[in-house]
Design an enzyme around this catalytic site. Structure first.
Site, PDB file in Angstrom:
ATOM      1  N   PRO A 188     -15.889  -5.019   3.677  1.00  0.00           N
ATOM      2  CA  PRO A 188     -17.238  -5.328   4.175  1.00  0.00           C
ATOM      3  C   PRO A 188     -18.273  -4.282   3.796  1.00  0.00           C
ATOM      4  CG  PRO A 188     -15.905  -4.412   5.930  1.00  0.00           C
ATOM      5  CD  PRO A 188     -14.975  -4.631   4.759  1.00  0.00           C
ATOM      6  N   LEU A 189     -17.821  -3.121   3.336  1.00  0.00           N
ATOM      7  CA  LEU A 189     -18.739  -2.075   2.890  1.00  0.00           C
ATOM      8  C   LEU A 189     -18.795  -1.985   1.362  1.00  0.00           C
ATOM      9  CD1 LEU A 189     -17.929   0.708   5.520  1.00  0.00           C
ATOM     10  CD2 LEU A 189     -19.854  -0.891   5.482  1.00  0.00           C
ATOM     11  N   GLY A 190     -18.358  -3.060   0.692  1.00  0.00           N
ATOM     12  CA  GLY A 190     -18.443  -3.074  -0.769  1.00  0.00           C
ATOM     13  C   GLY A 190     -17.664  -1.957  -1.419  1.00  0.00           C
ATOM     14  N   TYR A 193       0.840  -1.192   0.000  1.00  0.00           N
ATOM     15  CA  TYR A 193       0.000   0.000   0.000  1.00  0.00           C
ATOM     16  C   TYR A 193       0.877   1.245   0.000  1.00  0.00           C
ATOM     17  CZ  TYR A 193      -3.508  -3.422   1.506  1.00  0.00           C
ATOM     18  OH  TYR A 193      -4.335  -4.530   1.617  1.00  0.00           O
ATOM     19  N   HIS A 210       0.002 -12.222   1.329  1.00  0.00           N
ATOM     20  CA  HIS A 210      -0.913 -11.440   0.507  1.00  0.00           C
ATOM     21  C   HIS A 210      -1.370 -12.247  -0.710  1.00  0.00           C
ATOM     22  CE1 HIS A 210      -1.683  -6.847  -0.152  1.00  0.00           C
ATOM     23  NE2 HIS A 210      -2.777  -7.560  -0.274  1.00  0.00           N
ATOM     24  N   GLY A 246     -17.109   0.896  -0.409  1.00  0.00           N
ATOM     25  CA  GLY A 246     -17.810   2.160  -0.227  1.00  0.00           C
ATOM     26  C   GLY A 246     -19.232   2.176  -0.721  1.00  0.00           C
ATOM     27  N   PHE A 247     -19.588   1.242  -1.608  1.00  0.00           N
ATOM     28  CA  PHE A 247     -20.926   1.292  -2.203  1.00  0.00           C
ATOM     29  C   PHE A 247     -22.031   1.107  -1.172  1.00  0.00           C
ATOM     30  CE2 PHE A 247     -24.676  -0.489  -4.214  1.00  0.00           C
ATOM     31  CZ  PHE A 247     -24.892   0.427  -5.229  1.00  0.00           C
TER      32      PHE A 247
END
Length: 335
Positions: free
Chosen positions: A222-224, A58, A124, A226-227
């Site tokens: 877990p939030l797609g 990252y 990874h 951001g979607f």
């Protein structure tokens, strides 16, 4: 905050973690702010969301450097989860599982993170040119050397491909075979894979494997991406360097059709109170998948980190879970 265990109860973490990738990699580069990111990390720690998930990829490297600035002051409060095995080239990312590389990479991560030990060191990606047992054995040597406390494995699935929907196999067959092989070399303490309302495949294949062996599960995205927060507008577009700009689920057409998922989460949220958000319901759904599951949502701002941590207070009823289960599968291949 509620606590959960990683690796047969050996390591205790907060029920919700903090995915640090968006602070330095993959999403909306123009919106990255170092001070905002550090505030998000401090807020997460303040609220007990102590699992901080990062990787040398990252940035590359800048994410670990950023976390190191926080860990210099608050190492005792944090559970550091780092990853190794991917290298950024000029135009692409390549897997590298050679033992000599892993040893150098671990030492470099320790320096950047300003710590003498990494709580959970995750592979990874599997290097197709190196037997996975050889890679895993080298990582086990890092545990023996006291540089790492436990080992984790990042699962690569195909996601919900065309026609797969909620009953697709997720492409995790190869991952399960790798897990069986490395488990013979050194115990797996945690598996990380995508798990969310719109990508639930891992719940059917990977979670049973983890539950049967006392292995923790870190739910990535877990939030797609951001979607599922309901804050993304179809057709608004993404910056070119944002990975979502090239994913089929984030075309304007797919996003418009997938709004039914957000609407369903909002409907459940309203039943739990005016301050409960779609994002918190999405995280509560992940938490409800098993006692060993720890969602690791990304957050670049303190307010988002606080909102995510608050998801542990949302207790979904059997009726809520059934309603979410009946939501249509997401539109758009995800691989």
């Amino acid at each position: 905050m509620e606590r959960r265990s990683i690796g047969a109860g050996a390591l205790s973490v907060g029920a919700v973690g903090l995915g640090c990738m968006p602070m330095s990699w993959a999403y909306a580069p123009s919106r990255r702010r170092g001070e905002d990111a550090m505030a998000a990390v401090h807020t997460a720690l303040d609220l007990g969301a102590n699992l901080l998930d990062t990787a040398d990829l990252y940035g590359p490297f800048t994410n670990e450097l950023l976390l190191g600035r926080v860990l210099r002051e608050r190492r005792a409060e944090a559970f550091v989860s780092a990853k190794v095995g991917l290298r950024a080239g000029e135009q692409h990312v390549v897997a590298c599982g050679r033992p000599e590389y892993l040893r150098r990479a671990c030492d470099a991560s320790l320096r950047r993170l300003r710590t003498d030990v990494i709580d959970l060191y995750q592979l990874h990606r599997v290097d197709p040119e190196v037997p996975v047992e050889e890679t895993w054995g080298a990582m086990a040597e890092l545990v023996a050397a006291g540089k790492v406390r436990a080992l984790g494995f990042c699962a690569l699935g195909a996601g919900a491909g065309p026609g797969a929907g909620r009953r697709g196999d997720g492409g995790y067959g190869t991952t399960l075979r790798h897990l069986e092989r490395v488990q013979q070399v050194f115990p797996v303490s945690a598996v990380q894979a995508e798990l969310s309302v719109w990508s639930p495949e891992a719940a059917r294949l990977l979670l049973p494997w983890c539950a049967a062996r006392g292995v923790g599960f870190l739910a990535a995205m877990p939030l797609g991406s951001g979607f599922l927060t309901g804050t993304l507008t179809p057709g608004e577009g993404f910056e070119w360097e944002d990975v979502r700009a090239r994913h089929p689920r984030f075309t304007a057409e797919s996003m418009a059709q997938n709004q039914v998922l957000v609407a369903g989460l909002r409907r459940v949220a309203r039943r739990h109170g005016p301050r409960v958000t779609a994002a918190q319901v999405a995280l509560a759904w992940v938490l409800a998948q098993g006692s060993q599951v720890v969602p690791v949502p990304g957050a670049r701002r303190a307010c988002w980190a606080a909102e995510n941590a608050g998801a542990v207070q949302v207790r979904l009823t059997p009726e809520d879970l059934a309603e979410i289960e009946e939501l249509p599968a997401a539109v758009g291949a995800w691989d």
